[in-house]
Design a protein around this motif. Structure first.
Motif, PDB file in Angstrom:
ATOM      1  N   GLU A 155       0.969  -1.108   0.119  1.00 54.09           N
ATOM      2  CA  GLU A 155      -0.025  -0.203  -0.189  1.00 54.09           C
ATOM      3  C   GLU A 155       0.906   1.381   0.103  1.00 54.09           C
ATOM      4  O   GLU A 155       0.153   2.266  -0.477  1.00 54.09           O
ATOM      5  CB  GLU A 155      -0.798   0.124   1.006  1.00 54.09           C
ATOM      6  CG  GLU A 155      -0.352  -0.064   2.225  1.00 54.09           C
ATOM      7  CD  GLU A 155      -1.416   0.331   3.660  1.00 54.09           C
ATOM      8  OE1 GLU A 155      -2.710   0.220   3.891  1.00 54.09           O
ATOM      9  OE2 GLU A 155      -0.635  -0.271   5.092  1.00 54.09           O
ATOM     10  N   GLY A 156       1.993   0.926   0.413  1.00 56.45           N
ATOM     11  CA  GLY A 156       2.915   2.001   0.267  1.00 56.45           C
ATOM     12  C   GLY A 156       3.790   2.430  -1.009  1.00 56.45           C
ATOM     13  O   GLY A 156       4.450   3.861  -0.958  1.00 56.45           O
ATOM     14  N   ALA A 157       3.606   1.634  -1.272  1.00 49.82           N
ATOM     15  CA  ALA A 157       4.071   1.682  -2.762  1.00 49.82           C
ATOM     16  C   ALA A 157       3.994   2.854  -3.897  1.00 49.82           C
ATOM     17  O   ALA A 157       2.540   3.618  -3.679  1.00 49.82           O
ATOM     18  CB  ALA A 157       4.591   0.346  -3.658  1.00 49.82           C
ATOM     19  N   GLY A 158       4.908   3.706  -4.193  1.00 52.55           N
ATOM     20  CA  GLY A 158       4.614   4.519  -5.322  1.00 52.55           C
ATOM     21  C   GLY A 158       3.729   6.232  -4.669  1.00 52.55           C
ATOM     22  O   GLY A 158       2.562   6.334  -5.788  1.00 52.55           O
ATOM     23  N   GLN A 159       3.838   6.117  -3.648  1.00 51.27           N
ATOM     24  CA  GLN A 159       2.965   6.872  -2.940  1.00 51.27           C
ATOM     25  C   GLN A 159       2.947   7.976  -3.876  1.00 51.27           C
ATOM     26  O   GLN A 159       1.770   8.532  -3.613  1.00 51.27           O
ATOM     27  CB  GLN A 159       3.164   7.331  -1.836  1.00 51.27           C
ATOM     28  CG  GLN A 159       2.094   6.081  -0.795  1.00 51.27           C
ATOM     29  CD  GLN A 159       0.437   6.076  -0.778  1.00 51.27           C
ATOM     30  OE1 GLN A 159       0.296   7.201  -1.001  1.00 51.27           O
ATOM     31  NE2 GLN A 159      -0.028   5.068  -1.265  1.00 51.27           N
ATOM     32  N   GLU A 160       4.443   8.690  -4.321  1.00 50.65           N
ATOM     33  CA  GLU A 160       5.076   9.662  -4.474  1.00 50.65           C
ATOM     34  C   GLU A 160       4.127   9.865  -6.233  1.00 50.65           C
ATOM     35  O   GLU A 160       3.727  11.394  -6.782  1.00 50.65           O
ATOM     36  CB  GLU A 160       6.195  10.293  -4.793  1.00 50.65           C
ATOM     37  CG  GLU A 160       7.288   9.459  -5.466  1.00 50.65           C
ATOM     38  CD  GLU A 160       7.327   7.667  -4.911  1.00 50.65           C
ATOM     39  OE1 GLU A 160       6.394   7.378  -3.718  1.00 50.65           O
ATOM     40  OE2 GLU A 160       8.245   7.802  -5.540  1.00 50.65           O
ATOM     41  N   TYR A 161       3.973   9.181  -6.806  1.00 51.31           N
ATOM     42  CA  TYR A 161       3.247   8.865  -8.196  1.00 51.31           C
ATOM     43  C   TYR A 161       1.804   9.422  -7.956  1.00 51.31           C
ATOM     44  O   TYR A 161       1.200  10.329  -9.108  1.00 51.31           O
ATOM     45  CB  TYR A 161       3.001   7.648  -9.048  1.00 51.31           C
ATOM     46  CG  TYR A 161       4.576   7.571  -8.655  1.00 51.31           C
ATOM     47  CD1 TYR A 161       5.829   7.967  -8.956  1.00 51.31           C
ATOM     48  CD2 TYR A 161       5.113   5.859  -8.624  1.00 51.31           C
ATOM     49  CE1 TYR A 161       7.275   8.316  -8.974  1.00 51.31           C
ATOM     50  CE2 TYR A 161       6.847   5.553  -8.526  1.00 51.31           C
ATOM     51  CZ  TYR A 161       7.646   6.269  -8.946  1.00 51.31           C
ATOM     52  OH  TYR A 161       9.148   5.977  -9.057  1.00 51.31           O
ATOM     53  N   VAL A 162       1.393   8.781  -7.068  1.00 46.10           N
ATOM     54  CA  VAL A 162      -0.289   8.640  -6.755  1.00 46.10           C
ATOM     55  C   VAL A 162      -0.964  10.039  -6.678  1.00 46.10           C
ATOM     56  O   VAL A 162      -1.624  10.982  -7.258  1.00 46.10           O
ATOM     57  CB  VAL A 162      -1.055   7.657  -6.261  1.00 46.10           C
ATOM     58  CG1 VAL A 162      -2.305   8.103  -6.374  1.00 46.10           C
ATOM     59  CG2 VAL A 162      -0.368   6.626  -6.212  1.00 46.10           C
ATOM     60  N   ALA A 163       0.288  11.487  -5.934  1.00 44.97           N
ATOM     61  CA  ALA A 163       0.337  12.737  -5.213  1.00 44.97           C
ATOM     62  C   ALA A 163       0.139  13.533  -6.542  1.00 44.97           C
ATOM     63  O   ALA A 163      -0.323  14.450  -6.109  1.00 44.97           O
ATOM     64  CB  ALA A 163       0.877  12.260  -4.257  1.00 44.97           C
ATOM     65  N   GLN A 164       1.148  12.791  -7.410  1.00 44.40           N
ATOM     66  CA  GLN A 164       1.275  13.856  -8.086  1.00 44.40           C
ATOM     67  C   GLN A 164      -0.409  14.586  -9.742  1.00 44.40           C
ATOM     68  O   GLN A 164      -0.804  13.215  -9.430  1.00 44.40           O
ATOM     69  CB  GLN A 164       2.317  13.381  -9.908  1.00 44.40           C
ATOM     70  CG  GLN A 164       3.698  13.323  -9.635  1.00 44.40           C
ATOM     71  CD  GLN A 164       4.516  12.900 -10.002  1.00 44.40           C
ATOM     72  OE1 GLN A 164       3.889  12.528 -11.463  1.00 44.40           O
ATOM     73  NE2 GLN A 164       5.780  12.257  -9.617  1.00 44.40           N
ATOM     74  N   GLY A 165      -0.212  15.587  -9.440  1.00 45.51           N
ATOM     75  CA  GLY A 165      -1.569  15.683 -10.088  1.00 45.51           C
ATOM     76  C   GLY A 165      -2.680  16.317  -8.894  1.00 45.51           C
ATOM     77  O   GLY A 165      -3.959  15.692  -9.500  1.00 45.51           O
ATOM     78  N   MET A 166      -2.353  15.262  -7.584  1.00 47.74           N
ATOM     79  CA  MET A 166      -3.827  15.337  -6.677  1.00 47.74           C
ATOM     80  C   MET A 166      -3.476  17.014  -5.776  1.00 47.74           C
ATOM     81  O   MET A 166      -2.244  17.653  -5.492  1.00 47.74           O
ATOM     82  CB  MET A 166      -3.550  14.570  -5.723  1.00 47.74           C
ATOM     83  CG  MET A 166      -3.947  13.266  -5.944  1.00 47.74           C
ATOM     84  SD  MET A 166      -4.341  12.256  -4.659  1.00 47.74           S
ATOM     85  CE  MET A 166      -5.578  11.317  -6.078  1.00 47.74           C
TER      86      MET A 166
END
Ligand SMILES: Nc1ncnc2c1ncn2[C@@H]1O[C@H](COP(=O)(O)OP(=O)(O)O)[C@@H](O)[C@H]1O
Ligand SMILES: O=P(O)(O)OC[C@H]1O[C@](O)(COP(=O)(O)O)[C@@H](O)[C@@H]1O
Ligand SMILES: [Mg+2]
Length: 528
Positions: free
Chosen positions: A368-379
């Protein structure tokens, strides 16, 4: 120098740890000093060559060939006149046949087990277990148990075994359950815990005491401990909880109370430092197999099936890594420690395309903690936190699902049969399996023996398979994470044959041959 150091050094009775060497290394606050039992003095630490030992800031490494004890506090450090009593286990029918019923003060557990012929002896912890002398009369003990933070399989087993251990081994029958985590100390009534009451609770998931995040108010908690006449506090929880336990112990010591504070480390993420692994972790890995199997069955029954299974692991991907290694049906595992990327050479899309061509389906496990920075992009940048201050995570599983679908529809004009499974809470809520049950029992009993023996401000846990008493600071100062340069991650990469997503600049410099990695994986980290 810290006041607690001078009060300890002036104490008329030495801490009860007569190591053969007459000299023990004090810790953690005063690791640059050692305690000379013969002369009752604190001395600067020196190596065999009489060179001062270099103590690293992290308290982890001592540059000497000496023996280092990472000691835990004892009630006699601040209550020197506390009387001791023979351990009631001496009269126990069950324990009478044990060859060595009591752990001797010389017994210690080595933190480093793989050594070279000339290696320094290194750091050690006190071995957990019953001591010949106890510092509480059984009928004067009033214990309490509290559970804090997220759930984890096995919490009820630990509660059960604290209650049954105290009762069966030490004849203690005054045990309170604090309801609803730390805040329950000052905002809830207590439960009476008896062996009968807890008899079947290990068969249930969750915690019968309930849990919570936030609400740690040290003064209010210690006021309550004092008001209720509690003298043993068993605290089950993760890194945040153990930090809270350390504050409670400090306040108890400041007030000079005869209260033993024992921490039992809990987290499904297995991110607690020093100990071999946390309870409930094996159960979680086992239960994750069911979700992975389901994903595999679903995707192999359709065309271009891609299954995504999200598993817990806020900062560390242990569950995802072990579940992947155990399953053999997983094509790719994504964890917080290993940044990944989607597009371009060596990226996830290229790998999915390849696997779909080869096999017609694939399964991805994502922590669940993987790639958090990518998901946050554009948010919008809202840094949301839970009541304990832990960062709230974005749903990487949903995000990945959408990205993969979009890419294959747009770029390859190909329909993907996507199956996304999020079993995270279902896994966390189950009761512990057989081996975790036994592990929970040992943890609980170690905590009980330690508290009865007068140790305090400690955490219990296995270090190289031997249970030990560990200073709380040692388990909270760092988090245990998957090391990409260890062989276990390499085993995973070899077993899935997934891209490593690494380039030289991201690899931990000290151990990895950058040229090799660049050769295997010469690609550019492209934007997502
Ligand atoms: N640094 C801290 N100092 C004192 N208490 C803390 C600290 N961090 C967390 N806590 C308390 O510990 C409890 C559990 O913490 P949390 O982070 O939610 O779970 P876990 O202990 O499983 O990591 C909460 O009641 C929280 O208030
Ligand atoms: O949604 P909740 O209950 O706050 O918990 C979710 C988090 O708890 C965890 O299980 C870890 O919990 P702890 O830190 O309390 O051990 C994580 O894996 C997860 O991110
Ligand atoms: Mg935590």
């Amino acid at each position: 120098m810290d006041l607690s150091i001078s009060s300890r050094s002036l104490s008329p009775s030495p801490p009860p740890f007569p190591f053969n060497s007459n000299r023990m290394i004090l810790s953690p606050a005063f690791q640059k000093f050692s305690f000379d039992f013969r002369n009752f003095q604190i001395k600067p630490l020196v190596s065999r060559q009489n060179q001062p030992i270099r103590v690293h800031a992290s308290n982890q490494t001592v540059n000497s060939d000496g023996f280092v004890l990472e000691d835990v506090p004892h009630l006699t450090n601040f209550l020197p006149d506390l009387p001791s009593y023979p351990n009631p286990l001496q009269k126990s029918q069950a324990y009478a046949i044990v060859k060595q019923t009591f752990v001797t003060p010389e017994d210690a557990v080595a933190q480093k087990i793989v050594v070279q012929r000339d290696s320094p002896k290194g750091e050690h912890f006190r071995r957990a277990g019953p001591r010949e002398k106890v510092y509480f009369k059984s009928d004067e003990v009033r214990a309490c148990v509290v559970t804090c933070g997220g759930l984890c399989p096995g919490i009820n087993t630990v509660i059960r075994e604290i209650v049954c251990g105290l009762n069966n081994m030490y004849g203690v029958d005054d045990i309170l359950g604090i309801e609803g985590g730390y805040r329950g100390f000052y905002s809830k009534n207590t439960l009476t815990l008896t062996p009968k009451f807890v008899n079947d609770i290990h068969k249930r998931g969750g915690t019968i005491l309930r849990s919570s995040r936030g609400g740690h108010d040290t003064n209010k908690i210690v006021d309550n401990i004092q008001d209720r006449g509690i003298n043993q506090v068993y605290i089950i929880g993760g890194d945040g909880t153990q930090k809270g336990a350390a504050l409670i112990y400090k306040e108890v010591e400041r007030r000079g109370l005869q209260v033993a504070v024992a921490g039992i480390p809990k987290t499904i993420d297995n991110d607690i430092a020093v100990i071999d692994k946390s309870f409930g972790f094996d159960t979680a890995v086992e239960e994750a197999q069911r979700a992975i199997n389901a994903a595999h069955v679903e995707v192999e029954s359709v065309e271009n099936g891609v299954g995504i299974v999200k598993l817990m692991g806020r900062y560390s991907g242990f569950i995802a890594m072990y579940a992947t290694l155990a399953s053999r049906d997983v094509d790719c595992c994504l964890i917080p420690e290993s940044p990944f990327y989607l597009e371009g050479r060596g990226g996830l899309f290229e790998f999915i395309e390849k696997r779909l061509k080869e096999n017609g389906h694939m399964v991805i496990v994502v922590a669940e903690g993987a790639g958090q920075e990518y998901v946050a992009q554009g948010m919008p940048t809202v840094d949301e936190k839970d009541a304990s201050g832990n960062r709230l995570l974005h749903d990487i599983g949903l995000w990945l699902t959408q990205k993969i679908k979009d890419h294959f529809t747009k770029v390859h004009k190909m329909m993907i049969n996507m199956k996304y499974i999020d079993p995270t809470y279902m896994i966390r809520a189950i009761p512990s399996n057989a081996s975790d049950n036994i592990y929970c029992t040992l943890l609980a009993h170690s905590a009980v023996h330690g508290a009865m023996a007068g140790y305090t401000g400690f955490t219990v846990g296995p270090v190289n398979s031997r249970h030990a008493y560990i200073p709380i600071a040692r388990v909270t100062e760092a988090q245990n994470t998957v090391r990409l340069t260890d062989r276990m991650w390499a085993r995973l990469l070899a077993s899935t044959n997934q891209p490593s997503f690494l380039n030289c600049s991201e690899v931990l410099q000290e151990t990895v041959d950058c040229e090799t990695i660049e050769g295997i994986n010469s690609k550019k980290i492209s934007s997502i």
